[in-house]
Design an enzyme around this catalytic site. Structure first.
Site, mmCIF file in Angstrom:
data_model
loop_
_atom_site.group_PDB
_atom_site.id
_atom_site.type_symbol
_atom_site.label_atom_id
_atom_site.label_comp_id
_atom_site.label_asym_id
_atom_site.label_seq_id
_atom_site.Cartn_x
_atom_site.Cartn_y
_atom_site.Cartn_z
ATOM 1 N N HIS A 1 -39.963 4.128 -9.783
ATOM 2 C CA HIS A 1 -38.831 4.862 -9.913
ATOM 3 C C HIS A 1 -38.330 4.948 -11.138
ATOM 4 C CE1 HIS A 1 -38.155 5.562 -5.646
ATOM 5 N NE2 HIS A 1 -39.082 4.470 -5.459
ATOM 6 N N CYS B 1 -32.931 8.825 -5.730
ATOM 7 C CA CYS B 1 -32.927 8.668 -4.433
ATOM 8 C C CYS B 1 -32.007 7.710 -3.942
ATOM 9 C CB CYS B 1 -34.285 8.129 -4.139
ATOM 10 S SG CYS B 1 -34.962 6.400 -4.693
ATOM 11 N N CYS C 1 -32.438 3.947 -5.617
ATOM 12 C CA CYS C 1 -32.068 4.053 -7.160
ATOM 13 C C CYS C 1 -30.659 4.423 -7.397
ATOM 14 C CB CYS C 1 -32.819 5.171 -7.843
ATOM 15 S SG CYS C 1 -34.668 4.799 -7.912
ATOM 16 N N GLU D 1 -35.673 5.801 -13.030
ATOM 17 C CA GLU D 1 -34.400 4.987 -12.888
ATOM 18 C C GLU D 1 -34.149 3.617 -13.009
ATOM 19 O OE1 GLU D 1 -34.024 8.975 -10.239
ATOM 20 O OE2 GLU D 1 -35.310 7.477 -10.670
ATOM 21 N N GLU E 1 -34.742 25.900 -5.920
ATOM 22 C CA GLU E 1 -34.060 25.545 -4.783
ATOM 23 C C GLU E 1 -34.833 24.582 -3.927
ATOM 24 O OE1 GLU E 1 -31.863 27.309 -0.718
ATOM 25 O OE2 GLU E 1 -32.338 28.190 -2.525
#
Length: 222
Positions: A95, A125, A128, A97, A59
């Site tokens: 990034h 994010c 992205c 992605e 978490e």
């Protein structure tokens, strides 16, 4: 949700415990920082210690500031071709992605169909997510399924809006189940040479954390 200040142990984060090895690690780290921005690490299988730390569906993700992206690309035309591998962020400026679409699938041929599945340590994010939405809207022959271990900044309204736009553009966003982590372990994680492949050992709270994130995602995308 406040960020819980917890620091991973050295061994958990892949750092050596030996002081001499630690100094060597620091030297390598300095060299890495000298690399140009958007340096991306690619390969077929990632080290097990990275998987165990970075993909863990906790978490509170303190210390987990990189993105690991494992991919399967099925290209359908006269013949079907499947490729797989992984990307990881080398710097905060990079990034994974976006790097996937820059390096692995820079363009989609209109005569082909692409079924792409990602297994990612955390969801994209905002920047992205918006880029993914743009690419999906532009390429109707691209189908993208993103399986994520954790949701990134899911409480932020801007992030929630970006995820909804991804869904509207056709992206299937899912939370990784324990079976999905096992799939990544078997197909994308390095195994010791000369030894039998080790079975995936789920962490204690893997099912509870999956359910936690699944509920959050359902609330966002309803």
């Amino acid at each position: 949700m406040a960020e819980k200040q917890e620091e991973p142990s050295n061994t958990q984060n892949g750092e050596p415990d030996n002081a001499e090895e630690g100094e060597e690690k620091k030297k390598k780290k300095v060299k890495r920082e000298d690399l140009p921005p958007f340096e991306i690490v690619t390969g077929e299988r990632l080290p097990a210690i990275f998987f165990k730390f970075q993909f863990r569906n906790v978490e509170y993700s303190s210390g987990r500031n990189k993105t690991f992206l494992c991919y399967v690309v099925e290209t359908q035309g006269k013949e079907s071709v499947t490729s797989r591998g992984y990307l990881e962020d080398e710097h905060a400026a990079a990034h994974a992605e976006i790097a996937f679409f820059n390096t692995i699938l820079p363009k989609c041929e209109s005569s082909l169909r692409y079924n792409v599945t990602w297994y990612v340590s955390s969801s994209p994010c905002v920047t992205c997510a918006d880029r993914i939405t743009e690419i999906l809207r532009k390429n109707k022959n691209l189908r993208l399924t993103i399986m994520v271990g954790r949701l990134f900044m899911w409480e932020e309204p801007e992030m929630q809006a970006a995820l909804k736009k991804m869904k509207a553009a056709g992206c299937k966003l899912r939370i990784m189940k324990p079976q999905d982590f096992e799939y990544v372990w078997q197909n994308f994680v390095e195994q010791e040479e000369g030894q039998e492949a080790k079975a995936f050992v789920p962490w204690e709270d893997i099912q509870e954390n999956f359910q936690y994130y699944e509920e959050k995602l359902a609330d966002i995308l309803h």
